[in-house]
Design a protein around this motif. Structure first.
Motif, short mmCIF file in Angstrom:
data_model
loop_
_atom_site.label_atom_id
_atom_site.label_comp_id
_atom_site.label_asym_id
_atom_site.label_seq_id
_atom_site.Cartn_x
_atom_site.Cartn_y
_atom_site.Cartn_z
N ASN A 33 -4.69 7.94 13.63
CA ASN A 33 -3.33 7.60 13.26
C ASN A 33 -2.65 8.64 12.37
O ASN A 33 -1.69 8.33 11.67
CB ASN A 33 -3.26 6.21 12.61
CG ASN A 33 -4.42 5.96 11.66
OD1 ASN A 33 -4.93 6.89 11.04
ND2 ASN A 33 -4.83 4.71 11.55
N TRP A 75 -0.35 1.12 16.19
CA TRP A 75 -0.50 -0.33 16.15
C TRP A 75 -1.73 -0.78 16.95
O TRP A 75 -2.51 -1.61 16.47
CB TRP A 75 0.77 -0.98 16.69
CG TRP A 75 0.75 -2.49 16.75
CD1 TRP A 75 0.86 -3.27 17.86
CD2 TRP A 75 0.62 -3.39 15.65
NE1 TRP A 75 0.81 -4.60 17.53
CE2 TRP A 75 0.66 -4.70 16.17
CE3 TRP A 75 0.45 -3.22 14.28
CZ2 TRP A 75 0.55 -5.83 15.36
CZ3 TRP A 75 0.35 -4.36 13.47
CH2 TRP A 75 0.39 -5.63 14.01
N VAL A 120 -5.14 5.48 4.73
CA VAL A 120 -5.71 4.13 4.82
C VAL A 120 -6.94 4.13 5.72
O VAL A 120 -7.95 3.48 5.42
CB VAL A 120 -4.62 3.17 5.37
CG1 VAL A 120 -5.23 1.90 5.91
CG2 VAL A 120 -3.60 2.85 4.28
N GLU A 121 -6.88 4.88 6.82
CA GLU A 121 -8.03 4.97 7.73
C GLU A 121 -9.24 5.58 7.04
O GLU A 121 -10.37 5.11 7.19
CB GLU A 121 -7.64 5.81 8.95
CG GLU A 121 -8.69 5.90 10.03
CD GLU A 121 -8.76 4.66 10.90
OE1 GLU A 121 -9.73 4.53 11.66
OE2 GLU A 121 -7.83 3.83 10.84
N THR A 160 0.83 -1.20 0.00
CA THR A 160 0.00 0.00 0.00
C THR A 160 0.86 1.26 0.00
O THR A 160 1.65 1.48 0.93
CB THR A 160 -0.93 0.01 1.23
OG1 THR A 160 -1.63 -1.23 1.29
CG2 THR A 160 -1.92 1.16 1.16
N PHE A 192 -0.93 6.06 7.03
CA PHE A 192 -1.91 5.43 7.90
C PHE A 192 -3.24 6.19 7.93
O PHE A 192 -4.30 5.59 7.99
CB PHE A 192 -1.35 5.29 9.32
CG PHE A 192 -0.46 4.10 9.49
CD1 PHE A 192 -0.98 2.88 9.90
CD2 PHE A 192 0.90 4.18 9.23
CE1 PHE A 192 -0.17 1.78 10.05
CE2 PHE A 192 1.72 3.09 9.38
CZ PHE A 192 1.20 1.88 9.79
N TYR A 230 -5.22 -4.08 6.90
CA TYR A 230 -6.12 -3.33 7.78
C TYR A 230 -7.35 -2.84 7.02
O TYR A 230 -8.48 -2.95 7.51
CB TYR A 230 -5.35 -2.14 8.37
CG TYR A 230 -6.17 -1.24 9.27
CD1 TYR A 230 -6.80 -1.73 10.40
CD2 TYR A 230 -6.28 0.12 8.98
CE1 TYR A 230 -7.54 -0.90 11.23
CE2 TYR A 230 -7.02 0.96 9.81
CZ TYR A 230 -7.65 0.45 10.92
OH TYR A 230 -8.39 1.27 11.74
N GLN A 281 0.66 -4.70 5.90
CA GLN A 281 -0.21 -4.54 7.06
C GLN A 281 -1.27 -3.46 6.86
O GLN A 281 -2.41 -3.60 7.30
CB GLN A 281 0.63 -4.25 8.31
CG GLN A 281 1.55 -5.41 8.65
CD GLN A 281 2.44 -5.14 9.84
OE1 GLN A 281 2.37 -5.85 10.85
NE2 GLN A 281 3.30 -4.15 9.77
N LYS A 282 -0.89 -2.36 6.18
CA LYS A 282 -1.87 -1.31 5.93
C LYS A 282 -2.96 -1.80 4.99
O LYS A 282 -4.15 -1.53 5.20
CB LYS A 282 -1.17 -0.07 5.36
CG LYS A 282 -0.36 0.71 6.37
CD LYS A 282 0.27 1.96 5.79
CE LYS A 282 1.43 1.65 4.89
NZ LYS A 282 2.17 2.86 4.47
N ASP A 297 -2.25 12.40 6.44
CA ASP A 297 -1.30 11.46 7.04
C ASP A 297 -0.41 12.13 8.07
O ASP A 297 -0.10 11.56 9.10
CB ASP A 297 -0.42 10.83 5.95
CG ASP A 297 -1.21 9.93 5.03
OD1 ASP A 297 -2.09 9.20 5.52
OD2 ASP A 297 -0.97 9.95 3.81
N MET A 337 -4.87 -0.08 15.02
CA MET A 337 -5.04 -1.06 13.95
C MET A 337 -5.55 -2.38 14.50
O MET A 337 -6.49 -2.98 13.95
CB MET A 337 -3.71 -1.30 13.23
CG MET A 337 -3.34 -0.25 12.21
SD MET A 337 -1.77 -0.64 11.40
CE MET A 337 -2.16 -2.17 10.55
#
Length: 595
Positions: free
Chosen positions: A413, A226, A116-117, A109, A113, A149, A145-146, A392, A229
């Motif tokens: 985040n 973290w 992504v949120e 990604t 963060f 999520y 991981q992003k 971000d 998430m």
């Protein structure tokens, strides 16, 4: 003489040939762009809306006519996807009978963060507003991981059998240049604001590892990111946070997809033909026919019946401030104080604009430009409702320009804070004299005519003058934040000192007001202003595709480097910024890349 004329003629012929080839290629490029622009976009029945999160995620989609053009060695293959387009497309797709579901294309990604949120929240809102499924697939080497999520809101998460899930917790590495600079004979002369022990932008030039203060602040905000998430993943996957941490401690990276199925992180491991069968079932397509798909970039241009808003005289300005703050940056690369200040001033003086939402996505930069923008934001907030939306990152200068707002909205985040100032002046004397054998000398009319030369160490007088200037600058920063946030300067200093916070931390200590994304900030501004109807206007106005064509030359170097370096381009960019720093800055301590 004959040989001379022969070489001259050959040179002229070669120059003409290269020029003709260049003109020919230019016409091919322009022709391809024009043909692409004229292409009519249609959405077939039984289509899937594709959201490709491997593309570079930006706040606002650009009008770049070269983005879909591939010329090896010249144009980067990295595409962008705008948060504005994703939001608009999902709202339309919820009520468009032609769209049967959303296909999330996942891999590594390319976004922060908070971005992504926002995407994840938009997908949740999509599911709440309709019964169309979200199908998430990763079939390219690794799902990070992003991306995972985001994927946890999907009805199904599917990995190719050979794709791995990179689930291992967050980590971050810093590069330190102190030893390299010493070998080169370059000394970075650094002065930080009083008690700015967390202002670690200068540490790579002073130390060969993190200070304890820097290590502390990084662990605090990384744990905040973290844990946020994990909470979201736990709720959607019905896996306890304790088990998720245990899985992360094992590091799931390079385990088989089937292992992820067994531990409950994903739903299935399937080959591409099996994925296509699932998509046919979702769309209702029989047999082996192809599945119609439409990208966000295309779909956002397609009108959908009943989706368009009625015209309103009440305008809400959405002003984007993205990138490094500095007087030397171009409009495409960062935030120019004069240009952005002028944009805010125009909106303030226009009575048709009832409210302003300033979208800030910046690590900060030059103090002068930050102060210029701060003044215009303050004046605008005194006359109109003004809400700031953090992306971000909105730290240091990014927070500086935001603090006069009526309200600040951020993601849990978002990276913010970093209230502090530093200055640095390089000394290239040893490099020039001892390494290269180049000496310098100077004369001047007055005692300090040669003030802050780059070819010698700073004098005690120069250090004192710079220290005083930075001390005053930090005091001004504290005053601005204290006035804007209704705090005392002492309270701001206690949470300042250059320290970086997550959005979640920032809400606890009073640096932001509410959690949410850009859409939430717009709704809040409308509610505060009491508007029954409104329309948003995105500013500054994007340049047209044809204007972008004439700016191609300035972007070629960056495109070539991005094409060659790929994800490693960010290290080149970071080192370039670091070596160019010379002066007084309100900037975040570093560029954050969490793995």
């Amino acid at each position: 003489m004959k040989e001379f004329f022969k070489y001259v003629l050959a040179t002229i012929v070669g120059f003409l040939a290269i020029s003709l080839i260049g003109i020919f290629l230019m016409f091919i490029v322009f022709g391809a762009i024009i043909a692409s622009a004229d292409k009519e976009i249609t959405v077939a029945d039984q289509s899937m809306l594709v959201i490709d999160l491997s593309q570079s995620i930006v706040d606002r989609a650009p009008n770049d006519p070269f983005e879909d053009l591939e010329l090896p060695g010249i144009f980067s293959s990295i595409k962008t996807i705008g948060l504005d387009n994703i939001s608009e497309s999902l709202k339309k797709a919820a009520n468009d009978d032609r769209i049967k579901g959303v296909y999330l294309k996942l891999s590594i990604t390319n976004g922060g963060f908070a971005s992504v949120e926002e995407i994840r929240n938009e997908l949740i809102a999509f599911k709440d507003s309709c019964d169309k499924p979200i199908y998430a697939v990763a079939d390219q080497m690794m799902l990070d991981q992003k991306g995972y999520y985001v994927a946890t809101v999907a009805d199904q998460i599917v990995l190719h059998p050979e794709v791995t899930l990179d689930f291992r917790g967050l980590s971050s590495e810093l590069m330190f240049y102190k030893n390299a600079l010493e070998k080169l004979g370059v000394e970075m002369q650094i002065i930080r604001g009083p008690n700015n022990k967390f202002k670690s932008a200068v540490e790579p030039f002073m130390l060969d590892k993190m200070s304890e203060e820097n290590r502390e602040q990084r662990l605090v905000y990384m744990n905040s990111l973290w844990n946020h998430m994990l909470k979201g993943i736990s709720e959607k996957r019905n896996i306890s946070i304790e088990k998720l941490n245990a899985l992360a401690d094992e590091a799931q990276t390079y385990k088989k997809a089937q292992d992820m199925v067994e531990n409950g992180l994903i739903d299935a491991a399937k080959f591409r033909d099996e994925v296509l069968d699932d998509m046919r079932e979702i769309t209702g397509i029989e047999g082996t026919e192809g599945i119609p798909v439409v990208s966000v970039k295309d779909y956002v241009k397609v009108p959908v019946k009943g989706h368009s808003k009625k015209y309103s005289r009440n305008k809400v300005a959405v002003i984007y401030a993205s990138g490094e703050i500095g007087t030397t940056v171009s409009a495409d690369e960062g935030i120019n104080g004069d240009k952005l200040g002028k944009e805010i001033r125009k909106v303030r003086q226009d009575s048709s604009y009832k409210a302003i939402v300033l979208r800030v996505n910046s690590p900060g930069g030059a103090v002068f430009d930050s102060e210029t923008i701060w003044r215009e934001v303050k004046l605008a907030a005194e006359e109109k409702t003004l809400v700031v939306s953090f992306g971000d990152v909105a730290a240091s200068g990014g927070y500086y320009i935001s603090c006069p707002a009526d309200k600040i909205v951020a993601s849990p985040n978002t990276i913010t804070g970093s209230i502090g100032i530093f200055g640095q002046v390089p000394n290239f004397g040893e490099l020039m004299n001892d390494k290269l054998g180049i000496t310098t000398d100077a004369v001047g009319t007055n005692e300090h005519s040669n003030f802050l030369s780059l070819m010698r160490p700073m004098t005690p007088y120069e250090k004192q003058r710079m220290t005083n200037y930075i001390t005053i600058g930090y005091d001004t920063f504290l005053s601005h934040v204290a006035d804007g946030r209704g705090m005392t300067k002492e309270e701001v200093d206690n949470i300042g000192q250059g320290r970086v916070w997550s959005g979640e931390n920032a809400k606890e200590i009073g640096l932001i007001d509410e959690f949410g994304g850009l859409e939430d900030a717009i709704k809040l501004a409308v509610e505060m202003e009491g508007l029954e109807d409104y329309r948003t206007v995105a500013l500054p106005a994007l340049t047209s595709p044809f204007e972008e064509m004439f700016k191609l030359g300035g972007n070629v170097k960056a495109r070539i480097l991005k094409s060659e370096l790929g994800e490693k381009y960010r290290y080149y960019e970071h080192l370039k910024k670091a070596t160019e720093m010379n002066g007084i800055y309100a900037r975040m301590p570093y560029d954050i890349y969490l793995n």
